[in-house]
Design a protein around this motif. Structure first.
Motif, PDB file in Angstrom:
ATOM      1  N   ALA A 293     -22.736  28.064 -43.115  1.00  0.00           N
ATOM      2  CA  ALA A 293     -23.265  26.933 -42.145  1.00  0.00           C
ATOM      3  C   ALA A 293     -22.028  26.701 -41.222  1.00  0.00           C
ATOM      4  O   ALA A 293     -22.486  26.738 -39.858  1.00  0.00           O
ATOM      5  CB  ALA A 293     -23.620  25.658 -42.949  1.00  0.00           C
ATOM      6  N   VAL A 294     -21.068  26.548 -41.279  1.00  0.00           N
ATOM      7  CA  VAL A 294     -19.957  26.260 -40.296  1.00  0.00           C
ATOM      8  C   VAL A 294     -19.789  27.410 -39.412  1.00  0.00           C
ATOM      9  O   VAL A 294     -19.440  27.146 -38.359  1.00  0.00           O
ATOM     10  CB  VAL A 294     -18.730  25.760 -41.159  1.00  0.00           C
ATOM     11  N   SER A 295     -20.075  28.663 -40.013  1.00  0.00           N
ATOM     12  CA  SER A 295     -19.645  29.774 -39.229  1.00  0.00           C
ATOM     13  C   SER A 295     -20.792  30.173 -38.264  1.00  0.00           C
ATOM     14  O   SER A 295     -20.953  31.287 -37.778  1.00  0.00           O
ATOM     15  CB  SER A 295     -19.104  30.849 -39.981  1.00  0.00           C
ATOM     16  N   ARG A 296     -22.080  29.437 -38.388  1.00  0.00           N
ATOM     17  CA  ARG A 296     -23.066  29.963 -37.496  1.00  0.00           C
ATOM     18  C   ARG A 296     -22.704  29.753 -35.923  1.00  0.00           C
ATOM     19  O   ARG A 296     -21.754  29.222 -35.465  1.00  0.00           O
ATOM     20  CB  ARG A 296     -24.025  28.672 -37.444  1.00  0.00           C
ATOM     21  N   LYS A 297     -23.416  30.697 -35.295  1.00  0.00           N
ATOM     22  CA  LYS A 297     -22.935  30.849 -33.783  1.00  0.00           C
ATOM     23  C   LYS A 297     -23.521  29.920 -33.086  1.00  0.00           C
ATOM     24  O   LYS A 297     -24.532  29.132 -33.193  1.00  0.00           O
ATOM     25  CB  LYS A 297     -23.589  32.216 -33.360  1.00  0.00           C
ATOM     26  N   ALA A 298     -22.722  29.374 -31.926  1.00  0.00           N
ATOM     27  CA  ALA A 298     -23.119  28.378 -31.148  1.00  0.00           C
ATOM     28  C   ALA A 298     -24.731  28.622 -30.402  1.00  0.00           C
ATOM     29  O   ALA A 298     -25.164  27.498 -29.950  1.00  0.00           O
ATOM     30  CB  ALA A 298     -22.252  27.840 -30.190  1.00  0.00           C
ATOM     31  N   ASP A 299     -24.634  29.721 -30.280  1.00  0.00           N
ATOM     32  CA  ASP A 299     -26.051  30.248 -29.216  1.00  0.00           C
ATOM     33  C   ASP A 299     -27.242  29.866 -30.109  1.00  0.00           C
ATOM     34  O   ASP A 299     -28.399  29.936 -29.580  1.00  0.00           O
ATOM     35  CB  ASP A 299     -25.845  31.498 -28.744  1.00  0.00           C
TER      36      ASP A 299
ATOM     37  N   VAL B 103     -29.657  14.626 -33.469  1.00  0.00           N
ATOM     38  CA  VAL B 103     -28.801  13.580 -33.789  1.00  0.00           C
ATOM     39  C   VAL B 103     -29.469  11.900 -33.340  1.00  0.00           C
ATOM     40  O   VAL B 103     -29.677  11.301 -34.229  1.00  0.00           O
ATOM     41  CB  VAL B 103     -27.328  13.543 -33.082  1.00  0.00           C
ATOM     42  N   LEU B 104     -30.080  12.031 -32.127  1.00  0.00           N
ATOM     43  CA  LEU B 104     -30.661  11.112 -31.716  1.00  0.00           C
ATOM     44  C   LEU B 104     -31.882  10.369 -32.553  1.00  0.00           C
ATOM     45  O   LEU B 104     -32.158   9.368 -32.892  1.00  0.00           O
ATOM     46  CB  LEU B 104     -31.112  11.065 -30.188  1.00  0.00           C
ATOM     47  N   TRP B 105     -32.695  11.796 -32.838  1.00  0.00           N
ATOM     48  CA  TRP B 105     -34.099  11.346 -34.000  1.00  0.00           C
ATOM     49  C   TRP B 105     -33.371  10.695 -35.284  1.00  0.00           C
ATOM     50  O   TRP B 105     -34.036   9.962 -35.948  1.00  0.00           O
ATOM     51  CB  TRP B 105     -34.760  12.623 -33.801  1.00  0.00           C
ATOM     52  N   SER B 106     -32.209  11.165 -35.559  1.00  0.00           N
ATOM     53  CA  SER B 106     -31.750  10.709 -36.764  1.00  0.00           C
ATOM     54  C   SER B 106     -31.167   9.411 -36.734  1.00  0.00           C
ATOM     55  O   SER B 106     -31.678   8.459 -37.837  1.00  0.00           O
ATOM     56  CB  SER B 106     -30.651  11.672 -37.441  1.00  0.00           C
ATOM     57  N   PHE B 107     -30.779   9.011 -35.481  1.00  0.00           N
ATOM     58  CA  PHE B 107     -30.419   7.479 -35.223  1.00  0.00           C
ATOM     59  C   PHE B 107     -31.720   6.586 -35.402  1.00  0.00           C
ATOM     60  O   PHE B 107     -31.780   5.500 -35.742  1.00  0.00           O
ATOM     61  CB  PHE B 107     -29.845   7.323 -34.025  1.00  0.00           C
ATOM     62  N   PHE B 108     -32.611   7.225 -34.797  1.00  0.00           N
ATOM     63  CA  PHE B 108     -34.186   6.254 -34.891  1.00  0.00           C
ATOM     64  C   PHE B 108     -34.574   6.459 -36.194  1.00  0.00           C
ATOM     65  O   PHE B 108     -35.514   5.319 -36.402  1.00  0.00           O
ATOM     66  CB  PHE B 108     -34.940   7.209 -33.752  1.00  0.00           C
TER      67      PHE B 108
ATOM     68  N   PRO C  82     -23.149  22.277 -38.618  1.00  0.00           N
ATOM     69  CA  PRO C  82     -22.820  20.913 -39.152  1.00  0.00           C
ATOM     70  C   PRO C  82     -21.764  20.116 -38.368  1.00  0.00           C
ATOM     71  O   PRO C  82     -21.866  19.160 -38.177  1.00  0.00           O
ATOM     72  CB  PRO C  82     -22.233  21.171 -40.566  1.00  0.00           C
ATOM     73  N   VAL C  83     -20.653  21.066 -38.067  1.00  0.00           N
ATOM     74  CA  VAL C  83     -19.562  20.505 -37.212  1.00  0.00           C
ATOM     75  C   VAL C  83     -20.116  19.963 -35.950  1.00  0.00           C
ATOM     76  O   VAL C  83     -19.371  19.002 -35.563  1.00  0.00           O
ATOM     77  CB  VAL C  83     -18.578  21.718 -37.082  1.00  0.00           C
ATOM     78  N   HIS C  84     -20.876  20.793 -35.223  1.00  0.00           N
ATOM     79  CA  HIS C  84     -21.450  20.294 -33.899  1.00  0.00           C
ATOM     80  C   HIS C  84     -22.284  18.908 -34.052  1.00  0.00           C
ATOM     81  O   HIS C  84     -22.173  17.843 -33.381  1.00  0.00           O
ATOM     82  CB  HIS C  84     -22.321  21.217 -33.371  1.00  0.00           C
ATOM     83  N   VAL C  85     -22.979  18.868 -35.323  1.00  0.00           N
ATOM     84  CA  VAL C  85     -23.750  17.610 -35.510  1.00  0.00           C
ATOM     85  C   VAL C  85     -23.012  16.659 -35.847  1.00  0.00           C
ATOM     86  O   VAL C  85     -23.241  15.302 -35.275  1.00  0.00           O
ATOM     87  CB  VAL C  85     -24.594  17.925 -36.581  1.00  0.00           C
ATOM     88  N   ILE C  86     -21.723  16.694 -36.624  1.00  0.00           N
ATOM     89  CA  ILE C  86     -20.610  15.609 -36.901  1.00  0.00           C
ATOM     90  C   ILE C  86     -20.281  15.280 -35.348  1.00  0.00           C
ATOM     91  O   ILE C  86     -20.140  13.722 -35.252  1.00  0.00           O
ATOM     92  CB  ILE C  86     -19.532  15.940 -37.714  1.00  0.00           C
TER      93      ILE C  86
ATOM     94  N   ALA D 272     -22.198  10.031 -29.970  1.00  0.00           N
ATOM     95  CA  ALA D 272     -23.369   9.107 -29.909  1.00  0.00           C
ATOM     96  C   ALA D 272     -23.041   7.807 -30.493  1.00  0.00           C
ATOM     97  O   ALA D 272     -23.647   6.663 -29.782  1.00  0.00           O
ATOM     98  CB  ALA D 272     -24.708   9.669 -30.299  1.00  0.00           C
ATOM     99  N   ALA D 273     -22.633   7.877 -31.562  1.00  0.00           N
ATOM    100  CA  ALA D 273     -22.436   6.283 -32.062  1.00  0.00           C
ATOM    101  C   ALA D 273     -21.331   5.598 -31.204  1.00  0.00           C
ATOM    102  O   ALA D 273     -21.465   4.281 -30.945  1.00  0.00           O
ATOM    103  CB  ALA D 273     -21.572   6.391 -33.485  1.00  0.00           C
ATOM    104  N   ALA D 274     -20.380   6.270 -30.802  1.00  0.00           N
ATOM    105  CA  ALA D 274     -19.323   5.577 -29.729  1.00  0.00           C
ATOM    106  C   ALA D 274     -20.100   5.133 -28.570  1.00  0.00           C
ATOM    107  O   ALA D 274     -19.657   3.883 -27.936  1.00  0.00           O
ATOM    108  CB  ALA D 274     -18.250   6.412 -29.495  1.00  0.00           C
ATOM    109  N   MET D 275     -21.022   5.876 -28.034  1.00  0.00           N
ATOM    110  CA  MET D 275     -21.699   5.584 -26.773  1.00  0.00           C
ATOM    111  C   MET D 275     -22.475   4.357 -27.082  1.00  0.00           C
ATOM    112  O   MET D 275     -22.538   3.520 -26.398  1.00  0.00           O
ATOM    113  CB  MET D 275     -22.230   6.734 -26.253  1.00  0.00           C
ATOM    114  N   PHE D 276     -23.089   4.018 -28.440  1.00  0.00           N
ATOM    115  CA  PHE D 276     -24.186   3.102 -28.437  1.00  0.00           C
ATOM    116  C   PHE D 276     -23.097   1.803 -28.687  1.00  0.00           C
ATOM    117  O   PHE D 276     -23.745   0.766 -28.342  1.00  0.00           O
ATOM    118  CB  PHE D 276     -24.813   3.317 -30.055  1.00  0.00           C
TER     119      PHE D 276
END
Length: 76
Positions: free
Chosen positions: A8-14, A25-30, A47-51, A57-61
């Protein structure tokens, strides 16, 4: 680490764009997410990108709430 986590961590960014990660992430906040969308996200998102996006997003909130409170107190 288990093989699933390493994979999962080695998934390509594209595979998932920043906008797709932010959307998930925003849908999960909702608190609302369709099962099909969740399954697709589990396959595409890193998963690293999601974290990292979640922390940002939490900091901006929190910053937004602090600014709102300061504005309300200043106008009262």
């Amino acid at each position: 680490m288990s093989d699933d986590i390493k994979q999962a961590v080695s998934r390509k960014a594209d595979k998932a764009t920043l906008l797709q990660t932010l959307s998930a992430v925003l849908w999960s906040f909702f608190g609302v997410r369709k099962g099909k969308s969740h399954a697709e996200d589990m396959q595409k998102l890193n998963p690293v990108h999601v974290i990292l996006v979640g922390i940002g997003a939490a900091a901006m909130f929190v910053i937004g709430l602090v600014m709102l409170v300061k504005w309300v107190v200043a106008t009262a």
